[in-house]
Design a protein around this motif. Structure first.
Motif, PDB file in Angstrom:
ATOM      1  N   ALA A  14       4.397 -59.916  37.388  1.00 49.38           N
ATOM      2  CA  ALA A  14       3.392 -60.388  38.361  1.00 49.38           C
ATOM      3  C   ALA A  14       2.177 -61.015  37.687  1.00 49.38           C
ATOM      4  O   ALA A  14       1.232 -61.402  38.359  1.00 49.38           O
ATOM      5  N   GLN A  27       6.505 -66.478  32.736  1.00 45.40           N
ATOM      6  CA  GLN A  27       7.829 -65.863  32.917  1.00 45.40           C
ATOM      7  C   GLN A  27       8.801 -66.797  33.645  1.00 45.40           C
ATOM      8  O   GLN A  27      10.004 -66.594  33.592  1.00 45.40           O
ATOM      9  N   SER A  87       0.885 -53.118  38.566  1.00 43.31           N
ATOM     10  CA  SER A  87       2.217 -53.667  38.841  1.00 43.31           C
ATOM     11  C   SER A  87       3.307 -52.656  38.484  1.00 43.31           C
ATOM     12  O   SER A  87       4.295 -52.502  39.209  1.00 43.31           O
ATOM     13  N   ASP A 107       8.389 -55.749  30.049  1.00 45.04           N
ATOM     14  CA  ASP A 107       7.654 -56.979  30.355  1.00 45.04           C
ATOM     15  C   ASP A 107       8.627 -58.129  30.564  1.00 45.04           C
ATOM     16  O   ASP A 107       9.453 -58.406  29.666  1.00 45.04           O
ATOM     17  N   ALA A 108       8.476 -58.847  31.685  1.00 46.77           N
ATOM     18  CA  ALA A 108       9.305 -60.055  31.872  1.00 46.77           C
ATOM     19  C   ALA A 108       8.992 -61.086  30.794  1.00 46.77           C
ATOM     20  O   ALA A 108       9.787 -61.995  30.548  1.00 46.77           O
TER      21      ALA A 108
HETATM   22  N1  LIG Z   1      -1.150 -58.045  37.048  1.00 44.98           N
HETATM   23  C1  LIG Z   1      -0.144 -58.109  36.192  1.00 44.98           C
HETATM   24  C2  LIG Z   1      -0.336 -58.483  34.844  1.00 44.98           C
HETATM   25  C3  LIG Z   1       0.758 -58.560  34.002  1.00 44.98           C
HETATM   26  N2  LIG Z   1       1.972 -58.269  34.460  1.00 44.98           N
HETATM   27  C4  LIG Z   1       3.142 -58.409  33.599  1.00 44.98           C
HETATM   28  O1  LIG Z   1       2.991 -57.646  32.436  1.00 44.98           O
HETATM   29  C5  LIG Z   1       3.667 -58.238  31.338  1.00 44.98           C
HETATM   30  C6  LIG Z   1       2.823 -58.270  30.078  1.00 44.98           C
HETATM   31  O2  LIG Z   1       1.589 -58.861  30.394  1.00 44.98           O
HETATM   32  P1  LIG Z   1       0.928 -60.132  29.708  1.00 44.98           P
HETATM   33  O3  LIG Z   1       1.690 -60.619  28.574  1.00 44.98           O
HETATM   34  O4  LIG Z   1      -0.494 -59.823  29.527  1.00 44.98           O
HETATM   35  O5  LIG Z   1       1.114 -61.204  30.895  1.00 44.98           O
HETATM   36  P2  LIG Z   1       0.029 -61.915  31.768  1.00 44.98           P
HETATM   37  O6  LIG Z   1      -0.888 -60.933  32.403  1.00 44.98           O
HETATM   38  O7  LIG Z   1       0.815 -62.772  32.696  1.00 44.98           O
HETATM   39  O8  LIG Z   1      -0.719 -62.815  30.688  1.00 44.98           O
HETATM   40  P3  LIG Z   1      -2.246 -63.185  30.543  1.00 44.98           P
HETATM   41  O9  LIG Z   1      -2.961 -61.916  30.220  1.00 44.98           O
HETATM   42  O10 LIG Z   1      -2.268 -64.172  29.439  1.00 44.98           O
HETATM   43  O11 LIG Z   1      -2.698 -63.774  31.862  1.00 44.98           O
HETATM   44  C7  LIG Z   1       4.097 -59.634  31.794  1.00 44.98           C
HETATM   45  O12 LIG Z   1       5.483 -59.647  32.002  1.00 44.98           O
HETATM   46  C8  LIG Z   1       3.331 -59.827  33.077  1.00 44.98           C
HETATM   47  O13 LIG Z   1       3.973 -60.656  34.043  1.00 44.98           O
HETATM   48  C9  LIG Z   1       2.160 -57.885  35.776  1.00 44.98           C
HETATM   49  O14 LIG Z   1       3.277 -57.622  36.211  1.00 44.98           O
HETATM   50  N3  LIG Z   1       1.086 -57.797  36.620  1.00 44.98           N
END
Ligand SMILES: Nc1ccn([C@@H]2O[C@H](COP(=O)(O)OP(=O)(O)OP(=O)(O)O)[C@@H](O)[C@H]2O)c(=O)n1
Ligand SMILES: C[C@](O)(CO)[C@H](O)COP(=O)(O)O
Length: 393
Positions: A14, A27, A87, A107-108
């Motif tokens: 998410a 993702q 999430s 993690d996706a």
């Molecule tokens: N609110 C969130 C934040 C993160 N994730 C998931 O947690 C995993 C690891 O997080 P990260 O690599 O930090 O992903 P993002 O939050 O999407 O990246 P960023 O911090 O760069 O925005 C990912 O598969 C991401 O989709 C999630 O499900 N819900």
């Protein structure tokens, strides 16, 4: 691992992928021609000891999610929260009705998880109740203060990089997550940290350096190059096909129905363009020709739509771990005029084959009124296909 242990998976997807730069949530982007989330989910969906994969997605991404994971077995996606922690809790709650014994949280954004790593995670959770995959740190790590000055150097030998899938007894990690949320905690960056906070002992097991998390644009560039380097066996095949005209009011050409004053005399739909292309792909694979896979003597292929021949040839490439680099068809005919239909045909071939349209070319030429194509007795087509396969012996 107890034989009866039921293992489920929470796949968190998410996030917004802000650190990965432009291009939408990371993702759903492709790596090596396959969506990141498809790779991450596939390993769990196909694992023999996993009974349920629970995706957690942002509701805004529903259409992208469905398109990206089409064909994989999973539970109906549930909505994620503002943080990874939220999430994960949403995913655990969605699984609660299934009463799993063990849950793996992944993690996706980690598309290179292997079957072996999943098996180790399942085994470790069964044995310890809470365990995470780790890899050794190879650089020296520094602790810095607000001004950037070094404040400490932790002993490297005891440092480890935490990966996912992190594995837990389901009821224990659900309870810990619920308690953390109730206490207003939303700052945990992994599930092991919540387990530690809840007073659990978290064991470690061998991770995998390949199981990295795609986080920055540089990660995508590096991993794309790594995957491409694995497909160094570059092959080209060619194909040729002819069909004569008979009675009819349309032709099937490159998967497109084209109104015409004649039809094709053929066992199948007579689509010379797709038939030549199928032979080109099979040629690149050194895997026979269209007639050996779909014998004209077999009544099953009478009137058959040639889409299925092309899909089949593409599947033979995929089954060998390969990718299509380029597909090209040249139609040889006086009529119909192919120019105005070129992009429709390219789009149709791209659609059938799942190859980006930028890798599909359709060309045409007349034979200057010479020969059977010049006399408009039929149409000929040539094709070429360039594919990339992994090197094998
Ligand atoms: N609110 C969130 C934040 C993160 N994730 C998931 O947690 C995993 C690891 O997080 P990260 O690599 O930090 O992903 P993002 O939050 O999407 O990246 P960023 O911090 O760069 O925005 C990912 O598969 C991401 O989709 C999630 O499900 N819900
Ligand atoms: C869970 C994790 O992948 C373990 O390394 C990591 O902590 C996720 O961190 P992020 O802040 O969501 O990138």
């Amino acid at each position: 691992m107890a034989k009866s242990q039921r293992t489920a998976v929470v796949l968190v997807a998410a996030g917004r992928g802000l650190r990965a730069g432009a291009g939408g949530p990371k993702q759903y982007r492709e790596i090596g021609g396959v969506p990141v989330i498809y790779r991450a989910m596939e390993a769990f969906s196909r694992h023999p000891n996993v009974f349920a994969v629970q995706p957690v997605v942002n509701p805004d991404d529903s259409a992208m999610f469905s398109a990206a994971v089409a064909g994989l077995k999973h539970e109906a996606p549930t909505s994620g929260g503002a943080t990874r922690q939220a999430s994960v809790l949403a995913g655990l709650e969605a699984l609660a009705a299934h009463k799993p014994d063990v849950v793996l949280i992944h993690d996706a954004a980690r598309p290179f998880v292997s079957e072996g790593l999943i098996s180790r995670a399942i085994e470790a959770a069964g044995r310890t109740g809470a365990a995470i995959p780790v890899v050794a740190v190879t650089d020296t790590i520094k602790i810095t203060g607000a001004g950037g000055d070094v404040e400490g150097t932790p002993e490297r030998a005891s440092l480890r990089i935490a990966q996912t899938p992190q594995s837990f007894r389901f009821d224990v990690i659900l309870e810990a997550h619920r308690r953390a949320a109730k206490d207003g905690r939303s700052d945990f960056t992994d599930d092991a940290a919540i387990a530690e906070w809840a007073g659990l002992t978290v064991a470690t097991f061998e991770g995998d350096v390949a199981n990295m998390k795609l986080t920055t644009p540089e990660d995508f560039v590096r991993e794309e190059a790594r995957l491409a380097a694995q497909l160094g066996d570059i092959r080209t095949g060619t194909g040729y096909d002819v069909h004569a005209f008979g009675e009819g009011d349309h032709l099937m050409l490159c998967g497109v129905r084209v109104p015409h004053t004649r039809g094709f005399l053929a066992h199948s739909d007579g689509d010379v363009g797709l038939h030549a292309l199928v032979d080109a792909i099979l040629g690149a694979l050194a895997d026979g020709d269209i007639g050996s896979h779909f014998p004209p003597s077999d009544a099953k292929w009478k009137g058959a739509s040639s889409d299925q021949f092309l899909k089949y040839a593409i599947e033979r490439v995929t089954a060998r771990g390969g990718r299509i680099a380029n597909l090209e068809v040249t139609m040889i005919c006086e009529r119909p005029k192919i120019g105005p239909l070129r992009d429709t045909m390219r789009a149709r071939i791209a659609e059938i084959s799942g190859v980006d349209i930028s890798r599909v070319a359709v060309k045409a030429t007349t034979s200057e009124r010479l020969g059977f194509t010049g006399r408009e007795e039929g149409i000929a087509a040539t094709a070429s296909a360039t594919i990339r396969l992994p090197w094998s012996a």
